[in-house]
Design a protein around this motif. Structure first.
Motif, mmCIF file in Angstrom:
data_model
loop_
_atom_site.group_PDB
_atom_site.id
_atom_site.type_symbol
_atom_site.label_atom_id
_atom_site.label_comp_id
_atom_site.label_asym_id
_atom_site.label_seq_id
_atom_site.Cartn_x
_atom_site.Cartn_y
_atom_site.Cartn_z
ATOM 1 N N PHE A 65 -7.789 -41.786 -30.936
ATOM 2 C CA PHE A 65 -8.444 -41.306 -32.152
ATOM 3 C C PHE A 65 -7.619 -40.195 -32.799
ATOM 4 C CE2 PHE A 65 -11.603 -38.291 -33.985
ATOM 5 C CZ PHE A 65 -12.199 -39.117 -34.922
ATOM 6 N N ARG A 66 -7.169 -39.239 -31.982
ATOM 7 C CA ARG A 66 -6.383 -38.115 -32.509
ATOM 8 C C ARG A 66 -5.026 -38.586 -33.022
ATOM 9 N NH1 ARG A 66 -7.784 -32.933 -31.448
ATOM 10 N NH2 ARG A 66 -5.580 -32.333 -31.467
ATOM 11 N N ALA A 67 -4.402 -39.515 -32.278
ATOM 12 C CA ALA A 67 -3.086 -40.012 -32.699
ATOM 13 C C ALA A 67 -3.154 -40.692 -34.052
ATOM 14 C CB ALA A 67 -2.541 -40.982 -31.651
ATOM 15 N N ALA A 68 -4.311 -41.295 -34.346
ATOM 16 C CA ALA A 68 -4.474 -42.001 -35.617
ATOM 17 C C ALA A 68 -4.990 -41.091 -36.730
ATOM 18 C CB ALA A 68 -5.433 -43.179 -35.424
ATOM 19 N N GLY A 69 -5.069 -39.795 -36.443
ATOM 20 C CA GLY A 69 -5.470 -38.849 -37.485
ATOM 21 C C GLY A 69 -6.923 -38.416 -37.430
ATOM 22 N N GLY A 70 -7.687 -38.875 -36.434
ATOM 23 C CA GLY A 70 -9.075 -38.453 -36.307
ATOM 24 C C GLY A 70 -9.184 -36.975 -35.979
ATOM 25 N N GLU A 71 -10.147 -36.295 -36.584
ATOM 26 C CA GLU A 71 -10.258 -34.851 -36.406
ATOM 27 C C GLU A 71 -11.613 -34.402 -35.886
ATOM 28 O OE1 GLU A 71 -9.289 -33.087 -40.126
ATOM 29 O OE2 GLU A 71 -7.181 -33.679 -40.071
ATOM 30 N N ARG A 72 -12.635 -35.222 -35.998
ATOM 31 C CA ARG A 72 -13.977 -34.794 -35.587
ATOM 32 C C ARG A 72 -14.371 -35.543 -34.319
ATOM 33 N NH1 ARG A 72 -17.964 -35.088 -40.585
ATOM 34 N NH2 ARG A 72 -19.274 -34.138 -38.987
ATOM 35 N N PRO A 73 -14.369 -34.874 -33.144
ATOM 36 C CA PRO A 73 -14.663 -35.547 -31.881
ATOM 37 C C PRO A 73 -15.995 -36.286 -31.869
ATOM 38 C CG PRO A 73 -13.799 -33.345 -31.488
ATOM 39 C CD PRO A 73 -14.031 -33.457 -32.967
ATOM 40 N N ALA A 74 -16.977 -35.777 -32.605
ATOM 41 C CA ALA A 74 -18.292 -36.425 -32.603
ATOM 42 C C ALA A 74 -18.212 -37.867 -33.095
ATOM 43 C CB ALA A 74 -19.277 -35.628 -33.463
ATOM 44 N N GLU A 75 -17.228 -38.156 -33.947
ATOM 45 C CA GLU A 75 -17.113 -39.502 -34.504
ATOM 46 C C GLU A 75 -16.684 -40.535 -33.464
ATOM 47 O OE1 GLU A 75 -14.452 -39.293 -37.773
ATOM 48 O OE2 GLU A 75 -15.761 -38.036 -39.009
ATOM 49 N N VAL A 76 -15.976 -40.089 -32.437
ATOM 50 C CA VAL A 76 -15.444 -41.029 -31.449
ATOM 51 C C VAL A 76 -16.254 -41.027 -30.151
ATOM 52 C CG1 VAL A 76 -13.804 -39.517 -30.226
ATOM 53 C CG2 VAL A 76 -13.217 -41.918 -30.628
ATOM 54 N N LEU A 77 -17.185 -40.094 -30.005
ATOM 55 C CA LEU A 77 -17.955 -40.005 -28.761
ATOM 56 C C LEU A 77 -18.703 -41.290 -28.404
ATOM 57 C CD1 LEU A 77 -19.539 -36.450 -28.414
ATOM 58 C CD2 LEU A 77 -18.046 -37.636 -26.821
ATOM 59 N N PRO A 78 -19.409 -41.931 -29.338
ATOM 60 C CA PRO A 78 -20.107 -43.170 -28.961
ATOM 61 C C PRO A 78 -19.179 -44.224 -28.392
ATOM 62 C CG PRO A 78 -20.928 -42.377 -31.070
ATOM 63 C CD PRO A 78 -19.721 -41.542 -30.738
ATOM 64 N N ALA A 79 -18.001 -44.401 -29.002
ATOM 65 C CA ALA A 79 -17.044 -45.383 -28.495
ATOM 66 C C ALA A 79 -16.529 -44.971 -27.127
ATOM 67 C CB ALA A 79 -15.875 -45.537 -29.474
ATOM 68 N N ALA A 80 -16.226 -43.685 -26.951
ATOM 69 C CA ALA A 80 -15.716 -43.204 -25.670
ATOM 70 C C ALA A 80 -16.739 -43.414 -24.562
ATOM 71 C CB ALA A 80 -15.347 -41.726 -25.782
ATOM 72 N N CYS A 81 -18.003 -43.128 -24.851
ATOM 73 C CA CYS A 81 -19.046 -43.293 -23.839
ATOM 74 C C CYS A 81 -19.308 -44.768 -23.535
ATOM 75 C CB CYS A 81 -20.330 -42.618 -24.304
ATOM 76 S SG CYS A 81 -20.217 -40.811 -24.325
ATOM 77 N N THR A 82 -19.182 -45.613 -24.539
ATOM 78 C CA THR A 82 -19.357 -47.050 -24.315
ATOM 79 C C THR A 82 -18.326 -47.572 -23.332
ATOM 80 O OG1 THR A 82 -20.300 -47.395 -26.518
ATOM 81 C CG2 THR A 82 -19.346 -49.306 -25.413
ATOM 82 N N HIS A 115 -8.013 -45.491 -31.885
ATOM 83 C CA HIS A 115 -7.214 -45.708 -33.094
ATOM 84 C C HIS A 115 -8.042 -46.432 -34.156
ATOM 85 C CE1 HIS A 115 -4.543 -48.373 -35.474
ATOM 86 N NE2 HIS A 115 -3.702 -47.361 -35.473
ATOM 87 N N ALA A 116 -8.791 -47.447 -33.736
ATOM 88 C CA ALA A 116 -9.600 -48.218 -34.688
ATOM 89 C C ALA A 116 -10.716 -47.365 -35.283
ATOM 90 C CB ALA A 116 -10.181 -49.442 -33.985
ATOM 91 N N VAL A 117 -11.345 -46.518 -34.448
ATOM 92 C CA VAL A 117 -12.423 -45.656 -34.960
ATOM 93 C C VAL A 117 -11.893 -44.721 -36.044
ATOM 94 C CG1 VAL A 117 -14.034 -43.805 -34.347
ATOM 95 C CG2 VAL A 117 -13.768 -45.780 -32.825
ATOM 96 N N ALA A 118 -10.660 -44.249 -35.863
ATOM 97 C CA ALA A 118 -10.065 -43.344 -36.850
ATOM 98 C C ALA A 118 -9.477 -44.075 -38.039
ATOM 99 C CB ALA A 118 -8.980 -42.496 -36.179
ATOM 100 N N GLY A 119 -9.441 -45.424 -37.989
ATOM 101 C CA GLY A 119 -8.841 -46.174 -39.083
ATOM 102 C C GLY A 119 -7.340 -45.993 -39.157
#
Length: 217
Positions: A65-82, A115-119
């Motif tokens: 997520f971070r490598a793809a430019g994601g900045e808000r951890p809350a946005e990726v938490l559901p995917a990470a927990c899944t 990466h996909a979550v961050a687009g």
């Protein structure tokens, strides 16, 4: 503590909190059970999901997520927990042998998911794919060694856990191929179980010594 370790610890804490919240939410739906039964289910789920575990897969989802430019951890938490829940349930759904095969996705697929979550862009995805396999193999081999020789106080698993489960790890399958030892038959998919953990550990230690001296390959 370096920056990477600090961020990894933060991810683990966030994932643990989110998983705890998720379990509480789901347990609230068990109103049709008596209170003692609800608490029994809660205790089982907490032990099964929250206690132990390195949270490697959620961590790699976060790094993708971070490598793809994601900045808000809350946005990726559901995917990470899944990813963590799927990993936790894999041995029950697939059995320990196929569960071990799924371990090859420890790095690459979680990175792709983040990466996909961050687009993220295709170029970044290709870079993640180039980076992931060697690291995934190294992590898996280390896990295989810990599954045979690891200290339970550090690994969170019983001594010789992979042997007790009959888990078909690469380490044990390769040792069986090189030595033909009947102690390892069980991990090669045969009918007989593997030898006792102390016997197998001794056989693997002897193989390591032989390989270091230029022996069986």
């Amino acid at each position: 503590m370096n920056t990477v370790t600090s961020r990894n610890n933060q991810v683990r804490e966030l994932v643990d909190r989110h998983l705890a919240w998720l379990l509480d939410e789901q347990v609230e739906r068990l109103g049709f059970l008596d209170d003692p039964d609800v608490e029994l289910v809660r205790a089982f789920l907490v032990e099964f999901v929250l206690n132990g575990g390195k949270r490697l897969r959620p961590t790699f989802v976060s790094w993708g997520f971070r490598a793809a430019g994601g900045e808000r951890p809350a946005e990726v938490l559901p995917a990470a927990c899944t990813v963590e829940l799927v990993h936790a349930a894999a041995p029950l759904e697939t059995g320990p042998r196929l569960g071990a095969a799924l371990d090859v996705y420890t790095v690459e697929r979680p990175l792709h998911l983040g990466h996909a979550v961050a687009g993220g862009c295709p170029r970044t995805r290709r870079l993640l794919s180039a980076y992931a396999p060697a690291l995934g193999e190294a992590l898996q081999l280390r896990d295989d060694v810990n599954g045979v020789f690891g200290d339970p106080a550090r690994t969170g698993k019983p001594a010789g856990a992979d042997l007790l489960q009959g888990k078909a790890t690469f380490l044990l399958a390769e040792a069986r191929r090189r030595t033909g030892s009947p102690l390892l038959d069980g991990v090669a998919g045969l009918d007989r179980p593997p030898g006792s953990p102390p016997e197998v550990r001794q056989a693997l230690a002897e193989l390591a010594t032989l390989c270091a001296e230029g022996g069986p390959r």
